[in-house]
Design a protein around this motif. Structure first.
Motif, short mmCIF file in Angstrom:
data_model
loop_
_atom_site.label_atom_id
_atom_site.label_comp_id
_atom_site.label_asym_id
_atom_site.label_seq_id
_atom_site.Cartn_x
_atom_site.Cartn_y
_atom_site.Cartn_z
N GLN A 389 -8.08 -7.88 -50.53
CA GLN A 389 -7.36 -9.07 -51.00
C GLN A 389 -8.23 -10.30 -50.68
O GLN A 389 -8.48 -10.61 -49.52
CB GLN A 389 -5.99 -9.20 -50.31
CG GLN A 389 -5.18 -10.35 -50.89
CD GLN A 389 -3.76 -10.40 -50.35
OE1 GLN A 389 -3.52 -10.04 -49.20
NE2 GLN A 389 -2.83 -10.87 -51.17
N GLU A 403 -9.34 -9.45 -47.01
CA GLU A 403 -8.76 -8.52 -46.04
C GLU A 403 -8.79 -7.12 -46.64
O GLU A 403 -8.41 -6.93 -47.80
CB GLU A 403 -7.32 -8.92 -45.68
CG GLU A 403 -6.67 -7.92 -44.72
CD GLU A 403 -5.31 -8.35 -44.18
OE1 GLU A 403 -4.84 -9.45 -44.53
OE2 GLU A 403 -4.74 -7.56 -43.42
N GLU A 494 -8.79 -7.71 -37.24
CA GLU A 494 -7.47 -8.32 -37.03
C GLU A 494 -6.71 -7.52 -35.98
O GLU A 494 -6.53 -6.31 -36.11
CB GLU A 494 -6.67 -8.30 -38.33
CG GLU A 494 -7.28 -9.19 -39.40
CD GLU A 494 -6.36 -9.32 -40.61
OE1 GLU A 494 -5.21 -8.84 -40.56
OE2 GLU A 494 -6.81 -9.90 -41.61
#
Ligand code: C2E
Ligand code: CA
Ligand code: CA
Length: 625
Positions: A389, A403, A494
Motif C-alpha cells: 500500500q 506498507e 512496524e
C-alpha cells in the motif's frame, strides 16, 4: 469319585470374582458390561459342565433317564458356544468403537443362532468309564466348529488390530484365549484331565487383573479416579452417546510455589469434599486440577454455586480457584474435540474465575484447525503473497514508502485478508515462518531495485509481538538482508506495544541490533489500546502510525481532535514522523496534511495492491520518473 474337582475349583474362583466385581465402586464403562456378560456365561458354563458329569454318572447308574443326561450335555455344549461368543464380543468391544462393534455383533449373533440350533437338533452321545467322561457325536462336532470359530476370530482380531490397540490389551486377550486352546488340547489328548473350565476361569482372572481392575484407574493419594480413567470414561460415554456435564477445577497458587506437601493436602481436602456429591464421579487430572463429571441435566448451576462457595473454605489455604464448566457434552460428538477445547480453555483462564466450554469454543477450535491447515498449505504451495500500500509523502508530494501487507490466495485464487489468519498464526506460532516468508518477499522486491528507481525510500513491514519475542530475530533478519543484498535502511519495521516486560526486553535487544545496521522502526496502531503515549516515549522508533480509527475519530469527535492536535505537536517536538492511516477522502487528506502529518496512507490513494501493480502505480504516479 466324580471328575469334577477342577471345575468346582474354577466355579468357586469365578463366584468370588463375581462378588468382588459387582461390589466394586467402578465407572460404568461399556467394557465392564461386556466383561460381566462373559463372566456370567463362564459361570453358567461351569455349572452346566459339572451338572453334565453328574447327569451322565447318574444315567450310568440308572438313577435318571439317559435322554435327560443327553439334554444336560446339550445344554452344556450350547453354553460353551455362547461363552466363546461372549468372549469374542468382549474382545471386539476392546478393539472397536461402538458403531463398528454393533455391526460385528449383528453378524456374529446370526452365526450364534445357527450354532445353537445345530447343537440343539443334532444327535449327541456320551461315554463314561471311571473318570473318563465325554460327549461325542454330530452335536459335539458342531460345538467344536463354532467355539473354534469364535476363539479363532478373537485371536485374529488381536493380531489384526495390533496397531490401534495397546500391547497390554492384546497380550491379555491372547493370554486368555491361549489358555483356553491349550486346555482344550490337553483335554482332548488326556480325557481324564478336564481342565477347560479351569482354564476359562483362569482367563477371566487374567482379564480382570490386566484390564478390568478398577483400582488401576484410582489415584492412591486422593482415592479419586486418575486422568487415564477420565479419558477412558469420556471416550466410552461419547461412544455410547451418553451425554454428561462436567466441572473442571484448577487450583492456582498465585505467587507462591507450593510444596508438594501443600499440593497434596489441598488435593486430598478437595477430593474428600467433592466425593460427597452423589451421582458424580471425580477425577484427578493433574497436581492442580480435578474434574467432576455427572449426568447431563439441570444440576450444573446449583453444583457450581455450592462448590465455588464452599471449596475455598474447605481448602483452607490462600489459593485461587478457576473453573471450566461444560453444561453438556452434546456441543460436540467427537471426544477429541472436547479434549482440545479443554486444552484451549486452559490457556484462556488467566484472570477469569469461570469459563464455559460451549458451542462457540468448539467452533473456535474447528476454525483454528482449518485456518492452521490453510496457512500451512499456502506456505507449502507458495500461495503466500505480499501486497503493498503506497504511502504519500506530504512534503515531497510523491509516494516515498509503502506498507507490506500479507495475503493468502486460496486454492481458487481468491484473496484471503490477514484478519482471517494472522491472529491464528500468532496464537499457534506459525507467524514465525510466515513472517520470515513475508520479509523474504519484501527483500526480493527491493533486490530488483525497481521501487527505489521509482522513488521509494523504504518499505514498512509488520512484525507481530510473537515475532519480536524471539531472541534471534535480529540475527535471522540481518542474514536474510545480506542474502538478498539489501541495504538495511530500505526497511522499516512496524511494531506494537507488548505488555510483558520480558518480551519488551527481547524486543529492545532485537531493535538495538537492527538499528545498528540501519533498519528503522515505526510504532503501529497508535490511538488504539495497543500503542499509547508512555510507550512510544521509551521505544526507539522514528515513525508513529495513527491507526485508521484514530484518524477517523478526528472527523467525528471534538475530543479526539484536541488530543490529536496536541499529540502531533508533542511528537514533532520529539523529532518523530507521523503517518496517518485510513485516509479515504480528499477532505481527510487536506485536514491531515494541514495538521502537519508527514505521511498519508489510505484508500484515497490506493488500497494494498499486488507487487507488479505497485511498481506500475509508482511509475504512473511519481512524476519525476
Ligand atoms: P495494520 O498494520 O494496521 O494495517 C493497516 C490495515 O488498514 C490494512 O489492512 C490496510 O489494508 C487497511 N487500510 C489501509 N488504508 C485504509 C483505508 O483507507 N480505509 C480502511 N478501511 N482500511 C485501510 P489489512 O491489510 O487487512 O491488514 C490488517 C492487519 O493485519 C494489519 O493491520 C496488521 O496488523 C496485520 N497484518 C497485515 N499484514 C501483516 C504482515 O505481513 N505481518 C503481520 N505480522 N501482520 C500483518
Ligand atoms: Ca501496520
Ligand atoms: Ca496500522
Amino acid at each position: 469319585m466324580l471328575n469334577i474337582e477342577l471345575q468346582s475349583c474354577a466355579l468357586v474362583m469365578l463366584l468370588v470374582l463375581l462378588v468382588i466385581f459387582i461390589g466394586e465402586r467402578a465407572l460404568d464403562l461399556r467394557s465392564r458390561k461386556l466383561y460381566l456378560r462373559a463372566l456370567i456365561s463362564c459361570i453358567i458354563c461351569l455349572i452346566l459342565d459339572i451338572s453334565s458329569i453328574i447327569g451322565i454318572s447318574a444315567a450310568n447308574a440308572g438313577t435318571i433317564a439317559p435322554g435327560f443326561a443327553r439334554l444336560i450335555c446339550k445344554l452344556y455344549i450350547c453354553s460353551l458356544v455362547i461363552q466363546s461368543y461372549e468372549g469374542l464380543q468382549y474382545a471386539a468391544g476392546e478393539f472397536y468403537a461402538l458403531d463398528a462393534h454393533k455391526k460385528i455383533r449383528r453378524f456374529f449373533s446370526l452365526t450364534l443362532v445357527l450354532g445353537v440350533i445345530l447343537v440343539a437338533i443334532l444327535p449327541i452321545n456320551y461315554f463314561i468309564m471311571g473318570r473318563v467322561v465325554f460327549s461325542y457325536g454330530p452335536s459335539t462336532v458342531a460345538t467344536y466348529v463354532f467355539t473354534l470359530l469364535y476363539i479363532g476370530m478373537t485371536i485374529a482380531l488381536a493380531f489384526y488390530k495390533s496397531d490401534t490397540t495397546s500391547g497390554r490389551r492384546r497380550r491379555a486377550i491372547l493370554c486368555w484365549q491361549g489358555c483356553w486352546l491349550c486346555a482344550a488340547l490337553v483335554q482332548l489328548t488326556h480325557p481324564t484331565i478336564l481342565v477347560v473350565g479351569l482354564a476359562a476361569a483362569f482367563g477371566m482372572m487374567i482379564l480382570y487383573a490386566e484390564l478390568e481392575n478398577p483400582h488401576e484407574g484410582i489415584d492412591r493419594a486422593t482415592g479419586l479416579y486418575t486422568s487415564n480413567a477420565l479419558l477412558d470414561y469420556m471416550r466410552d460415554r461419547y461412544d455410547t452417546g451418553r451425554h454428561f456435564s462436567s466441572i473442571f477445577i484448577l487450583v492456582d497458587y498465585a505467587t507462591q510455589s507450593p510444596s508438594t506437601e501443600v499440593e497434596r493436602t489441598v488435593m486430598i481436602r478437595m477430593a474428600n469434599y467433592l466425593r460427597r456429591f452423589s451421582g458424580t464421579h471425580c477425577f484427578r487430572q493433574s497436581d492442580k486440577g480435578l474434574t467432576l463429571l455427572f449426568e447431563e441435566g439441570g444440576r450444573m448451576d446449583s453444583l457450581y454455586q455450592t462448590i465455588s462457595e464452599e471449596l475455598p473454605i474447605v481448602i483452607g489455604y490462600p489459593v485461587r480457584l478457576h473453573y471450566i464448566l461444560l453444561r453438556t457434552s452434546k456441543i460436540t460428538d467427537r471426544f477429541e474435540e472436547c479434549i482440545n477445547a479443554h486444552s484451549y480453555l486452559l490457556t484462556q483462564m488467566e484472570g477469569k474465575k469461570a469459563v464455559e466450554m460451549d458451542a462457540d469454543t468448539i467452533a473456535h477450535i474447528k476454525n483454528y484447525a482449518t485456518v492452521r491447515e490453510m496457512i500451512e498449505d499456502a506456505m507449502k504451495d507458495g500461495r503466500v503473497e505480499v501486497f503493498f500500500q503506497p504511502i504519500y509523502n506530504v512534503k515531497e508530494k510523491i509516494f516515498t514508502s509503502a506498507e507490506a501487507l500479507v495475503r493468502i490466495r486460496d486454492e481458487d485464487g481468491r484473496v484471503v485478508p490477514p484478519g482471517m489468519f494472522i491472529p491464528v498464526a500468532e496464537e499457534n506460532g506459525l507467524i514465525i515462518p510466515l513472517g520470515e516468508e513475508i520479509f523474504r518477499q519484501v527483500c526480493a522486491l527491493l533486490a530488483t531495485g525497481k521501487p527505489q528507481e521509482y522513488g521509494i525510500q523504504y518499505i514498512e513491514v509488520n512484525l507481530s509481538v510473537a515475532q519480536f519475542d524471539q531472541e534471534d530475530l535480529a540475527d535471522r533478519f540481518i542474514a536474510i538482508m545480506e542474502e538478498y543484498g539489501i541495504k538495511p535502511y530500505w526497511l522499516n519495521l512496524e511494531i506494537t506495544e507488548t505488555a510483558s516486560s520480558s518480551a519488551k526486553r527481547i524486543l529492545l535487544s532485537n531493535m538495538k541490533k537492527l538499528k545498528e545496521k540501519g533498519v528503522t522502526f515505526s510504532l503501529d496502531d497508535f490511538g488504539t489500546g495497543r500503542s499509547n503515549l508512555d510507550y512510544f516515549v521509551e521505544m526507539p522508533v522514528e515513525i508513529i502510525k495513527f491507526d485508521y480509527s484514530f484518524t477517523q475519530a478526528y472527523f467525528t469527535s471534538k475530543k479526539a481532535r484536541t488530543v490529536m492536535e496536541s499529540v502531533i505537536t508533542m511528537m514533532h517536538r520529539m523529532g518523530l514522523f507521523i503517518v496517518s492511516e485510513g485516509v479515504e477522502t480528499r477532505d481527510q487528506l487536506d485536514a491531515m496534511a494541514g495538521l502537519g502529518v508527514n505521511y498519508i496512507q489510505g484508500y484515497y490513494f490506493s488500497k494494498p495492491i499486488p507487487r507488479d501493480e505497485f511498481t506500475d502505480f509508482l511509475k504512473d504516479k511519481n512524476p519525476v520518473w
